[in-house]
Design an enzyme around this catalytic site. Sequence first.
Site, PDB file in Angstrom:
ATOM      1  N   GLY A  16       0.770  -1.241   0.000  1.00 19.58           N
ATOM      2  CA  GLY A  16       0.000   0.000   0.000  1.00 19.58           C
ATOM      3  C   GLY A  16       0.798   1.287   0.000  1.00 19.58           C
ATOM      4  N   SER A  22       1.899   8.213   1.880  1.00 19.60           N
ATOM      5  CA  SER A  22       1.074   7.036   2.194  1.00 19.60           C
ATOM      6  C   SER A  22       1.193   6.659   3.666  1.00 19.60           C
ATOM      7  CB  SER A  22       1.515   5.838   1.353  1.00 19.60           C
ATOM      8  OG  SER A  22       1.269   6.067  -0.009  1.00 19.60           O
ATOM      9  N   VAL A  68      -3.883  -6.659  -5.795  1.00 23.57           N
ATOM     10  CA  VAL A  68      -4.533  -7.590  -4.861  1.00 23.57           C
ATOM     11  C   VAL A  68      -5.799  -8.236  -5.431  1.00 23.57           C
ATOM     12  CG1 VAL A  68      -3.576  -6.524  -2.773  1.00 23.57           C
ATOM     13  CG2 VAL A  68      -5.796  -5.742  -3.664  1.00 23.57           C
ATOM     14  N   TYR A 161     -18.772   8.633   1.856  1.00 21.95           N
ATOM     15  CA  TYR A 161     -17.833   7.500   1.978  1.00 21.95           C
ATOM     16  C   TYR A 161     -18.464   6.258   1.337  1.00 21.95           C
ATOM     17  CZ  TYR A 161     -13.837   4.960   3.900  1.00 21.95           C
ATOM     18  OH  TYR A 161     -12.688   4.205   4.047  1.00 21.95           O
ATOM     19  N   LYS A 168     -15.331  -1.229   4.412  1.00 22.87           N
ATOM     20  CA  LYS A 168     -14.634  -1.179   5.717  1.00 22.87           C
ATOM     21  C   LYS A 168     -15.384  -1.993   6.770  1.00 22.87           C
ATOM     22  CE  LYS A 168     -11.047   1.453   4.677  1.00 22.87           C
ATOM     23  NZ  LYS A 168      -9.741   0.793   4.369  1.00 22.87           N
ATOM     24  N   ARG A 198      -4.101  13.502   5.117  1.00 22.32           N
ATOM     25  CA  ARG A 198      -3.890  13.982   3.740  1.00 22.32           C
ATOM     26  C   ARG A 198      -2.924  13.113   2.956  1.00 22.32           C
ATOM     27  NH1 ARG A 198      -4.659  20.323   2.701  1.00 22.32           N
ATOM     28  NH2 ARG A 198      -5.976  20.627   4.518  1.00 22.32           N
ATOM     29  N   THR A 199      -3.441  12.061   2.334  1.00 22.02           N
ATOM     30  CA  THR A 199      -2.638  11.185   1.482  1.00 22.02           C
ATOM     31  C   THR A 199      -3.125  11.345   0.044  1.00 22.02           C
ATOM     32  OG1 THR A 199      -4.212   9.405   1.766  1.00 22.02           O
ATOM     33  CG2 THR A 199      -2.390   9.487   3.347  1.00 22.02           C
ATOM     34  N   LEU A 200      -2.488  10.580  -0.856  1.00 18.53           N
ATOM     35  CA  LEU A 200      -2.920  10.590  -2.260  1.00 18.53           C
ATOM     36  C   LEU A 200      -4.405  10.217  -2.362  1.00 18.53           C
ATOM     37  CD1 LEU A 200      -1.832  10.764  -5.229  1.00 18.53           C
ATOM     38  CD2 LEU A 200      -1.536   8.293  -5.117  1.00 18.53           C
TER      39      LEU A 200
HETATM   40  P1  NAD Z   1      -2.657   5.825  -0.476  1.00 18.55           P
HETATM   41  O1  NAD Z   1      -3.263   6.220  -1.781  1.00 18.55           O
HETATM   42  O2  NAD Z   1      -1.303   6.319  -0.190  1.00 18.55           O
HETATM   43  O3  NAD Z   1      -2.708   4.247  -0.306  1.00 18.55           O
HETATM   44  C1  NAD Z   1      -3.690   3.434  -0.900  1.00 18.55           C
HETATM   45  C2  NAD Z   1      -2.943   2.288  -1.560  1.00 18.55           C
HETATM   46  O4  NAD Z   1      -3.839   1.312  -2.084  1.00 18.55           O
HETATM   47  C3  NAD Z   1      -2.046   2.762  -2.716  1.00 18.55           C
HETATM   48  O5  NAD Z   1      -0.718   2.413  -2.459  1.00 18.55           O
HETATM   49  C4  NAD Z   1      -2.600   1.987  -3.899  1.00 18.55           C
HETATM   50  O6  NAD Z   1      -1.594   1.614  -4.821  1.00 18.55           O
HETATM   51  C5  NAD Z   1      -3.181   0.778  -3.197  1.00 18.55           C
HETATM   52  N1  NAD Z   1      -4.115   0.025  -4.054  1.00 18.55           N
HETATM   53  C6  NAD Z   1      -5.289   0.453  -4.596  1.00 18.55           C
HETATM   54  N2  NAD Z   1      -5.809  -0.529  -5.378  1.00 18.55           N
HETATM   55  C7  NAD Z   1      -4.953  -1.590  -5.313  1.00 18.55           C
HETATM   56  C8  NAD Z   1      -4.923  -2.893  -5.907  1.00 18.55           C
HETATM   57  N3  NAD Z   1      -5.889  -3.308  -6.740  1.00 18.55           N
HETATM   58  N4  NAD Z   1      -3.876  -3.708  -5.608  1.00 18.55           N
HETATM   59  C9  NAD Z   1      -2.890  -3.298  -4.784  1.00 18.55           C
HETATM   60  N5  NAD Z   1      -2.861  -2.090  -4.194  1.00 18.55           N
HETATM   61  C10 NAD Z   1      -3.882  -1.240  -4.463  1.00 18.55           C
HETATM   62  O7  NAD Z   1      -3.704   6.339   0.635  1.00 18.55           O
HETATM   63  P2  NAD Z   1      -3.771   6.056   2.223  1.00 18.55           P
HETATM   64  O8  NAD Z   1      -4.664   7.121   2.737  1.00 18.55           O
HETATM   65  O9  NAD Z   1      -2.406   5.889   2.754  1.00 18.55           O
HETATM   66  O10 NAD Z   1      -4.592   4.686   2.294  1.00 18.55           O
HETATM   67  C11 NAD Z   1      -4.113   3.533   2.934  1.00 18.55           C
HETATM   68  C12 NAD Z   1      -5.212   2.869   3.761  1.00 18.55           C
HETATM   69  O11 NAD Z   1      -5.587   3.725   4.830  1.00 18.55           O
HETATM   70  C13 NAD Z   1      -6.492   2.553   3.002  1.00 18.55           C
HETATM   71  O12 NAD Z   1      -6.997   1.301   3.439  1.00 18.55           O
HETATM   72  C14 NAD Z   1      -7.430   3.656   3.470  1.00 18.55           C
HETATM   73  O13 NAD Z   1      -8.783   3.267   3.375  1.00 18.55           O
HETATM   74  C15 NAD Z   1      -6.994   3.772   4.899  1.00 18.55           C
HETATM   75  N6  NAD Z   1      -7.401   5.001   5.595  1.00 18.55           N
HETATM   76  C16 NAD Z   1      -7.058   6.220   5.101  1.00 18.55           C
HETATM   77  C17 NAD Z   1      -7.438   7.372   5.775  1.00 18.55           C
HETATM   78  C18 NAD Z   1      -7.116   8.737   5.227  1.00 18.55           C
HETATM   79  O14 NAD Z   1      -7.781   9.693   5.598  1.00 18.55           O
HETATM   80  N7  NAD Z   1      -6.098   8.876   4.367  1.00 18.55           N
HETATM   81  C19 NAD Z   1      -8.145   7.267   6.977  1.00 18.55           C
HETATM   82  C20 NAD Z   1      -8.461   5.988   7.474  1.00 18.55           C
HETATM   83  C21 NAD Z   1      -8.076   4.869   6.771  1.00 18.55           C
HETATM   84  O1  0WE Z   2     -10.390   5.182   2.939  1.00 23.09           O
HETATM   85  C1  0WE Z   2     -10.323   6.333   2.568  1.00 23.09           C
HETATM   86  C2  0WE Z   2     -10.192   6.679   1.090  1.00 23.09           C
HETATM   87  C3  0WE Z   2      -9.915   5.478   0.245  1.00 23.09           C
HETATM   88  C4  0WE Z   2     -10.078   5.704  -1.234  1.00 23.09           C
HETATM   89  C5  0WE Z   2      -9.760   6.898  -1.861  1.00 23.09           C
HETATM   90  C6  0WE Z   2      -9.925   7.018  -3.236  1.00 23.09           C
HETATM   91  C7  0WE Z   2      -9.661   8.298  -3.980  1.00 23.09           C
HETATM   92  C8  0WE Z   2      -9.288   8.051  -5.414  1.00 23.09           C
HETATM   93  C9  0WE Z   2     -10.571   4.664  -1.989  1.00 23.09           C
HETATM   94  N1  0WE Z   2     -10.736   4.765  -3.322  1.00 23.09           N
HETATM   95  C10 0WE Z   2     -10.411   5.906  -3.950  1.00 23.09           C
HETATM   96  N2  0WE Z   2     -10.599   5.968  -5.309  1.00 23.09           N
HETATM   97  C11 0WE Z   2     -10.119   6.986  -6.053  1.00 23.09           C
HETATM   98  O2  0WE Z   2     -10.350   7.021  -7.288  1.00 23.09           O
HETATM   99  N3  0WE Z   2     -10.387   7.333   3.523  1.00 23.09           N
HETATM  100  C12 0WE Z   2     -10.696   6.970   4.890  1.00 23.09           C
HETATM  101  C13 0WE Z   2     -10.245   8.779   3.234  1.00 23.09           C
HETATM  102  C14 0WE Z   2     -11.606   9.329   2.995  1.00 23.09           C
HETATM  103  O3  0WE Z   2     -12.211   9.187   1.797  1.00 23.09           O
HETATM  104  C15 0WE Z   2     -13.467   9.760   1.892  1.00 23.09           C
HETATM  105  C16 0WE Z   2     -13.643  10.259   3.188  1.00 23.09           C
HETATM  106  C17 0WE Z   2     -12.449   9.981   3.901  1.00 23.09           C
HETATM  107  C18 0WE Z   2     -12.160  10.297   5.320  1.00 23.09           C
HETATM  108  C19 0WE Z   2     -14.463   9.863   0.940  1.00 23.09           C
HETATM  109  C20 0WE Z   2     -15.650  10.501   1.261  1.00 23.09           C
HETATM  110  C21 0WE Z   2     -15.848  10.991   2.544  1.00 23.09           C
HETATM  111  C22 0WE Z   2     -14.853  10.896   3.519  1.00 23.09           C
END
Ligand code: NAD
Ligand code: 0WE
Length: 261
Positions: A16, A22, A68, A161, A168, A198-200
């Site tokens: 990930g 990330s 995955v 969401y 989730k 704040r991630t991608l």
């Molecule tokens: P991120 O974009 O840096 O990481 C998401 C990762 O998922 C990326 O590395 C992407 O390549 C990978 N991915 C997506 N589809 C895939 C596939 N088919 N096969 C393999 N890898 C795949 O963003 P992040 O915010 O670091 O997200 C990581 C985790 O944290 C996620 O499960 C997200 O739901 C969770 N999360 C994020 C937040 C947030 O606010 N950023 C909050 C709570 C939980």
């Molecule tokens: O799990 C997440 C986001 C995961 C995610 C983000 C993207 C953006 C780009 C999954 N799929 C995609 N597909 C894309 O094309 N979070 C917890 C962050 C998040 O995302 C939201 C949130 C929060 C918090 C979306 C709507 C409302 C709140």
Amino acid sequence: MAPPGRFEGKAALVLGVANKRSIAWAIAKRLADEGAKLAFTYQGERIEKGVRDLAESVSSPLVTACDVRSDADVERVFAEAAETFDGGLDLLVHSVAFAAAEDLEGRFVDTPRDRFWTALDVSAYSLVSCAHAAEPLMAARGGGSIVTMTYLGGERAVPHYNVMGVAKATLDASVRYLAWDLGQKDIRVNAISAGPVRTLAARSIAGFPTMEAIVEERAPLHRHIGADDVGSAAAYLLSDEARNVTGTILYVDSGYHAMGM
Ligand code: NAD
Ligand code: 0WE
């Protein structure tokens, strides 16, 4: 400061990392700082170079592609990890999620069948397939620890969401059932429920700054969280200090989840 060398001699696989923002990278850095050896997977050639550069900065012995959604990819990756780490694996970081962008904007009720299953496949089933593949490698080490990333939107309705919330909820339940199955082999399975970071994946979502502002206003600690906060919590769950902790969700959200208003 955490004690140095908590992960000395431990082998970890991290799924990930997309870039330096990330959550998976914050966890990886923390594990490397404390002595772990780290293997990484990436999805897609677009991010390969970036992930290889980051991996090199922590002297990673293995960087390999993994989508995955592919059983063949997952099997190959764990075979490569076994070869790299002498047949064993101690730690697994699962930090992967995906839903179609349009489904994080509109209404949940409009989610079509194919995109519903894609979100659950990538964001929830992948933990099951990875745990299945990790089991023999961790058993060979006499146990292990698995951490995944979840969000409050799996327990409460967070506007927009949508299908990710359903994914989730599935992930959270999977943590509990995996904890039961794998506990027999001293493999622990836990999740971290992070507040908005704040991630991608997050930055492309409209209204993200608003979400941070809401946390700052309503959470008991009145501040938003960073990826490093998640790194600290993950290091705890992955360490022997959490040896009797499994099947649980640890909230790293400034206490936001505890509030009713
Ligand atoms: P991120 O974009 O840096 O990481 C998401 C990762 O998922 C990326 O590395 C992407 O390549 C990978 N991915 C997506 N589809 C895939 C596939 N088919 N096969 C393999 N890898 C795949 O963003 P992040 O915010 O670091 O997200 C990581 C985790 O944290 C996620 O499960 C997200 O739901 C969770 N999360 C994020 C937040 C947030 O606010 N950023 C909050 C709570 C939980
Ligand atoms: O799990 C997440 C986001 C995961 C995610 C983000 C993207 C953006 C780009 C999954 N799929 C995609 N597909 C894309 O094309 N979070 C917890 C962050 C998040 O995302 C939201 C949130 C929060 C918090 C979306 C709507 C409302 C709140």
